[in-house]
Design a protein around this motif. Sequence first.
Motif, PDB file in Angstrom:
ATOM      1  N   UNK A  73     -63.484   8.924 -42.962  1.00  0.00           N
ATOM      2  CA  UNK A  73     -63.133  10.108 -42.592  1.00  0.00           C
ATOM      3  C   UNK A  73     -63.575  10.201 -40.997  1.00  0.00           C
ATOM      4  N   UNK A  74     -62.945  11.152 -40.443  1.00  0.00           N
ATOM      5  CA  UNK A  74     -63.188  11.258 -39.213  1.00  0.00           C
ATOM      6  C   UNK A  74     -62.471  10.638 -37.819  1.00  0.00           C
ATOM      7  N   UNK A  75     -63.044   9.895 -36.891  1.00  0.00           N
ATOM      8  CA  UNK A  75     -62.345   9.245 -35.868  1.00  0.00           C
ATOM      9  C   UNK A  75     -61.169   8.541 -36.242  1.00  0.00           C
ATOM     10  N   UNK A  76     -61.515   7.615 -37.220  1.00  0.00           N
ATOM     11  CA  UNK A  76     -60.417   6.802 -37.516  1.00  0.00           C
ATOM     12  C   UNK A  76     -59.033   7.401 -38.165  1.00  0.00           C
ATOM     13  N   UNK A  77     -59.144   8.565 -38.934  1.00  0.00           N
ATOM     14  CA  UNK A  77     -58.105   9.374 -39.313  1.00  0.00           C
ATOM     15  C   UNK A  77     -57.377   9.866 -38.139  1.00  0.00           C
ATOM     16  N   UNK A  78     -58.127  10.086 -36.865  1.00  0.00           N
ATOM     17  CA  UNK A  78     -57.195  10.570 -36.037  1.00  0.00           C
ATOM     18  C   UNK A  78     -56.494   9.338 -35.110  1.00  0.00           C
ATOM     19  N   UNK A  79     -57.198   8.078 -35.300  1.00  0.00           N
ATOM     20  CA  UNK A  79     -56.611   7.077 -34.590  1.00  0.00           C
ATOM     21  C   UNK A  79     -55.356   6.828 -35.329  1.00  0.00           C
ATOM     22  N   UNK A  80     -55.455   6.764 -36.599  1.00  0.00           N
ATOM     23  CA  UNK A  80     -54.346   6.354 -37.361  1.00  0.00           C
ATOM     24  C   UNK A  80     -53.031   7.037 -36.973  1.00  0.00           C
ATOM     25  N   UNK A  81     -53.012   8.329 -36.763  1.00  0.00           N
ATOM     26  CA  UNK A  81     -51.971   9.234 -36.474  1.00  0.00           C
ATOM     27  C   UNK A  81     -51.120   8.559 -35.136  1.00  0.00           C
ATOM     28  N   UNK A  82     -51.722   7.934 -34.532  1.00  0.00           N
ATOM     29  CA  UNK A  82     -51.096   7.141 -33.184  1.00  0.00           C
ATOM     30  C   UNK A  82     -50.910   5.638 -33.223  1.00  0.00           C
ATOM     31  N   UNK A  83     -51.164   5.190 -34.658  1.00  0.00           N
ATOM     32  CA  UNK A  83     -50.951   3.721 -34.711  1.00  0.00           C
ATOM     33  C   UNK A  83     -49.570   3.320 -35.126  1.00  0.00           C
ATOM     34  N   UNK A  84     -49.157   2.018 -34.869  1.00  0.00           N
ATOM     35  CA  UNK A  84     -48.151   1.358 -35.443  1.00  0.00           C
ATOM     36  C   UNK A  84     -48.529   0.294 -36.483  1.00  0.00           C
ATOM     37  N   UNK A  85     -47.971  -0.121 -37.340  1.00  0.00           N
ATOM     38  CA  UNK A  85     -48.233  -0.940 -38.457  1.00  0.00           C
ATOM     39  C   UNK A  85     -47.296  -2.242 -38.501  1.00  0.00           C
ATOM     40  N   UNK A  86     -47.972  -3.381 -38.742  1.00  0.00           N
ATOM     41  CA  UNK A  86     -47.223  -4.446 -39.238  1.00  0.00           C
ATOM     42  C   UNK A  86     -47.494  -4.871 -40.564  1.00  0.00           C
ATOM     43  N   UNK A  87     -46.612  -5.098 -41.338  1.00  0.00           N
ATOM     44  CA  UNK A  87     -46.939  -5.776 -42.751  1.00  0.00           C
ATOM     45  C   UNK A  87     -46.458  -7.012 -42.827  1.00  0.00           C
ATOM     46  N   UNK A  88     -47.272  -7.981 -42.982  1.00  0.00           N
ATOM     47  CA  UNK A  88     -46.944  -9.580 -43.144  1.00  0.00           C
ATOM     48  C   UNK A  88     -46.364  -9.894 -41.891  1.00  0.00           C
ATOM     49  N   UNK A  89     -46.685  -9.242 -40.857  1.00  0.00           N
ATOM     50  CA  UNK A  89     -45.994  -9.568 -39.445  1.00  0.00           C
ATOM     51  C   UNK A  89     -44.756  -8.818 -38.996  1.00  0.00           C
ATOM     52  N   UNK A  90     -44.214  -8.170 -39.958  1.00  0.00           N
ATOM     53  CA  UNK A  90     -42.925  -7.289 -39.617  1.00  0.00           C
ATOM     54  C   UNK A  90     -43.269  -5.807 -39.428  1.00  0.00           C
ATOM     55  N   UNK A  91     -42.732  -5.164 -38.413  1.00  0.00           N
ATOM     56  CA  UNK A  91     -43.056  -3.923 -37.819  1.00  0.00           C
ATOM     57  C   UNK A  91     -42.388  -2.886 -39.116  1.00  0.00           C
ATOM     58  N   UNK A  92     -43.088  -2.019 -39.367  1.00  0.00           N
ATOM     59  CA  UNK A  92     -42.840  -0.668 -40.084  1.00  0.00           C
ATOM     60  C   UNK A  92     -41.717   0.079 -39.322  1.00  0.00           C
ATOM     61  N   UNK A  93     -41.987   0.432 -38.333  1.00  0.00           N
ATOM     62  CA  UNK A  93     -41.270   1.067 -37.442  1.00  0.00           C
ATOM     63  C   UNK A  93     -41.265   2.702 -37.860  1.00  0.00           C
ATOM     64  N   UNK A  94     -40.164   3.292 -38.224  1.00  0.00           N
ATOM     65  CA  UNK A  94     -40.010   4.874 -38.599  1.00  0.00           C
ATOM     66  C   UNK A  94     -39.952   4.948 -39.793  1.00  0.00           C
ATOM     67  N   UNK A  95     -39.766   3.820 -40.810  1.00  0.00           N
ATOM     68  CA  UNK A  95     -39.768   3.818 -42.265  1.00  0.00           C
ATOM     69  C   UNK A  95     -41.118   4.828 -42.625  1.00  0.00           C
ATOM     70  N   UNK A  96     -40.490   5.629 -43.709  1.00  0.00           N
ATOM     71  CA  UNK A  96     -41.725   6.303 -44.370  1.00  0.00           C
ATOM     72  C   UNK A  96     -42.768   5.392 -45.149  1.00  0.00           C
TER      73      UNK A  96
END
Length: 84
Positions: free
Chosen positions: A40-63
């Motif tokens: 909880x705390x700072x990481x929760x705030x950082x995650x709001x601005x992050x992008x994600x790769x799943x096994x090398x593939x970008x998540x993009x705008x998918x829910x």
Amino acid sequence: MAVGTIRFWAAAKAAAGTAEEPYTAGTLAEALDAVRERHPGELTRVLQRCSFLIDGDPVGTRGHETVRLAEGGTVEVLPPFAGG
């Protein structure tokens, strides 16, 4: 439920206090909910601005609740960064 690894980069790594940790989750949303509970705390705030790769593939705008995680997979947490 799948078991895999979450890797944190840059500001996410600093906020989590670790470069990686295991996940047990069926979707990206479930994995991130568990991360928020553990950090909880700072990481929760950082995650709001992050992008994600799943096994090398970008998540993009998918829910995140629609993004299935694979057994032995890797989630990369990438904060915004500048440079070249």
